[in-house]
Write an enzyme that holds these catalytic residues in place. Structure first.
Site, PDB file in Angstrom:
ATOM      1  N   ASP A   1      32.239  39.229   9.341  1.00  0.00           N
ATOM      2  CA  ASP A   1      31.993  40.168  10.606  1.00  0.00           C
ATOM      3  C   ASP A   1      32.067  39.325  11.728  1.00  0.00           C
ATOM      4  O   ASP A   1      30.999  38.411  11.900  1.00  0.00           O
ATOM      5  CB  ASP A   1      31.015  41.047  10.579  1.00  0.00           C
TER       6      ASP A   1
ATOM      7  N   ASN B   1      37.538  40.787   7.516  1.00  0.00           N
ATOM      8  CA  ASN B   1      37.825  40.620   5.652  1.00  0.00           C
ATOM      9  C   ASN B   1      38.387  39.223   5.883  1.00  0.00           C
ATOM     10  O   ASN B   1      39.537  39.008   4.832  1.00  0.00           O
ATOM     11  CB  ASN B   1      38.579  41.729   5.350  1.00  0.00           C
TER      12      ASN B   1
ATOM     13  N   ASN C   1      30.117  47.000  10.207  1.00  0.00           N
ATOM     14  CA  ASN C   1      30.684  47.795   9.209  1.00  0.00           C
ATOM     15  C   ASN C   1      29.532  48.432   8.551  1.00  0.00           C
ATOM     16  O   ASN C   1      28.755  48.100   7.736  1.00  0.00           O
ATOM     17  CB  ASN C   1      31.342  46.959   8.262  1.00  0.00           C
TER      18      ASN C   1
ATOM     19  N   GLU D   1      34.469  51.348   8.982  1.00  0.00           N
ATOM     20  CA  GLU D   1      34.511  51.984   7.926  1.00  0.00           C
ATOM     21  C   GLU D   1      33.264  53.546   8.125  1.00  0.00           C
ATOM     22  O   GLU D   1      32.547  53.498   7.267  1.00  0.00           O
ATOM     23  CB  GLU D   1      33.667  51.392   6.858  1.00  0.00           C
TER      24      GLU D   1
ATOM     25  N   ASP E   1      35.149  43.759  11.378  1.00  0.00           N
ATOM     26  CA  ASP E   1      35.040  43.312  10.262  1.00  0.00           C
ATOM     27  C   ASP E   1      36.677  42.578   9.862  1.00  0.00           C
ATOM     28  O   ASP E   1      37.477  43.633   9.725  1.00  0.00           O
ATOM     29  CB  ASP E   1      34.881  44.457   9.173  1.00  0.00           C
TER      30      ASP E   1
ATOM     31  N   ASP F   1      26.652  47.246   3.073  1.00  0.00           N
ATOM     32  CA  ASP F   1      26.457  45.874   2.558  1.00  0.00           C
ATOM     33  C   ASP F   1      26.783  44.699   3.499  1.00  0.00           C
ATOM     34  O   ASP F   1      27.019  43.582   3.342  1.00  0.00           O
ATOM     35  CB  ASP F   1      27.756  45.856   1.315  1.00  0.00           C
ATOM     36  N   HIS F   2      27.258  45.204   4.686  1.00  0.00           N
ATOM     37  CA  HIS F   2      27.401  44.400   5.727  1.00  0.00           C
ATOM     38  C   HIS F   2      26.154  44.371   6.804  1.00  0.00           C
ATOM     39  O   HIS F   2      25.561  45.550   6.946  1.00  0.00           O
ATOM     40  CB  HIS F   2      28.520  44.760   6.733  1.00  0.00           C
TER      41      HIS F   2
END
Length: 254
Positions: free
Chosen positions: A215, A146, A7, A34, A144, A244-245
């Site tokens: 992830d 989530n 991501n 994303e 991802d 941030d991943h």
């Protein structure tokens, strides 16, 4: 066959990092989430110059998925829900492996409309995969999610208990995916906790090693049995202006 997911939280911002990672790690397949680009904005030329074919499905400012591969891609599929404007799924067959790239909705907060959308999306994903697994013995589902599958995937499971990403309904939906026969291949090689793929930008969470593993790479039984390794590459998270991943990759003997 080295298959990875990342991501990137805006490919426009992170393109140089992605190109550097491709050069260093040489994956056969890289699934991105994303991307946050329309199809017209996608940097096809730069990706192809790096030696990869690419398919993508995007929208402005939000969501967006892409698959980069060294080999040709066939049987392309886009979108999961009919008439859904959110670009969250992209599938292709590469060297005999069905690759399903997903960006599962975040859900915002338990009980919200976005949470209900997330659960409905996961139900549709389960039904989609039940059919796909009948057609493809070698299938990998990655992206991802989530969802933190278990408490060992969370830095503070007690403090975050019941919240989005950790709620029982989300975890139950994840278990329905594994009940289809899909295996979280990371856990074939790592049983310990404290290994994460996402860290909030706030409060120095990465520096403090306070993250969540969301992830994931899930594989069908035939493919999981040939998984020789699976790792989180935290190096890109240390870069200036990182996603941030972190990327997650798995290697399969196919």
């Amino acid at each position: 066959m080295k298959i990875a997911t990342w991501n990137v939280n805006s490919l426009k911002v992170r393109l140089p990092q992605v190109l550097d990672w491709l050069a260093a790690q040489q994956p056969d397949v890289l699934c991105l989430q994303e991307t946050k680009l329309t199809d017209a904005q996608f940097p096809r030329a730069e990706i192809e110059a790096a030696g990869y074919q690419v398919v993508f499905s995007g929208q402005p400012a939000y969501n967006g998925v892409a698959i980069l591969a060294r080999a040709p891609m066939t049987e392309l599929e886009r979108d999961l829900l009919a008439d859904d404007p959110q670009k969250r799924l992209l599938a292709a067959t590469i060297n005999g492996v069905r690759v399903v790239n997903v960006y599962v909705p975040n859900g915002q907060a338990v009980g919200s409309e976005k949470y209900a959308y997330k659960l409905a999306w996961l139900t549709a994903l389960r039904d989609y995969l039940a059919d796909a697994l009948k057609q493809h013995e070698k299938l990998v589902l990655l992206g991802d999610f989530n969802i933190a599958p278990e408490d060992r995937d969370v830095h503070d499971p007690e403090g975050l208990a019941g919240q989005v990403l950790l709620s029982e309904a989300e975890r139950a939906a994840f278990r329905e995916l594994t009940a289809l026969g899909l295996c979280d291949v990371f856990r074939l090689h790592h049983q310990e906790g404290g290994l994460y793929s996402w860290w909030d930008y706030r409060a120095f969470m990465f520096r403090r090693k306070l993250g969540i593993r969301i992830d994931l790479i899930l594989a069908s039984p035939m493919l999981a049995g040939s998984c020789s390794s699976c790792e989180v590459d935290v190096a890109p998270r240390r870069l200036e202006r990182p996603s941030d991943h972190a990327p997650v990759w798995a290697e399969f003997v196919v």
